[in-house]
Design an enzyme around this catalytic site. Sequence first.
Site: not given
Length: 232
Positions: A140, A152
């Site tokens: 990501s 995250y």
Amino acid sequence: MAEDVRRGYVVTGAGSGIGAAITRSLLGAGYSVVATGRTEQRLAALAEEADAGERLTVTVADAGSWEANERVVELCADRYGRIDGVVANAGYTVPGDVRTSDVSLWPDMVATNVLGPAYLARAAATHLEASGGRIVIIGSVAGHKNSPGNLYGATKWAATGLAENLRMLFAPVGVGVSLVSPGVVDTGFYPAGVPEVRIGPGEIAAAVQYVLECPSDVDLSTVVVRPRRQLL
């Protein structure tokens, strides 16, 4: 269509979004895929839509479980005779930040996002050495840019480091390792709604397939795919 249509792949987190798009892309190239996810209904819908016959096998599996990864890899090897690549796509976030989120949700997220790719690489290593195959980890932009208290994001920083560590480990035995890091993608990842600046999951699938089909002597290590107007 690529020349060797006997290729077999494992894609985790394939029930929707990026994982489903990767699965459809590989099937469209004539390859065989074992697609995993946590929701049987989503996987069944993928299988019905793809209509790929025996070239697609769907199975419910927890990407954060070592035993599940072992089972899925052996399923692919037994059913298709080889494994040419694994795509560690499964991953998710939890609401809030380190001060506000429910701590009971953290272990499963960390297991899926960090241990999942490591488990998959470990389980498939022997098969990939035999085929000269590839490991693709879906990271990501959050694994390259920090944001306040984002656990995250921390898991995706771990995935970024894991990809490079695996690249160094597997390079001498001819296994390629690539990190593909999406920016904002139009999926169900955003509970409050997808930001206006976004790209489709098919764009990430195209990048993954490009990586998987690189010439055997090429290792495309890190690919970041953002919408053109995304600032982060």
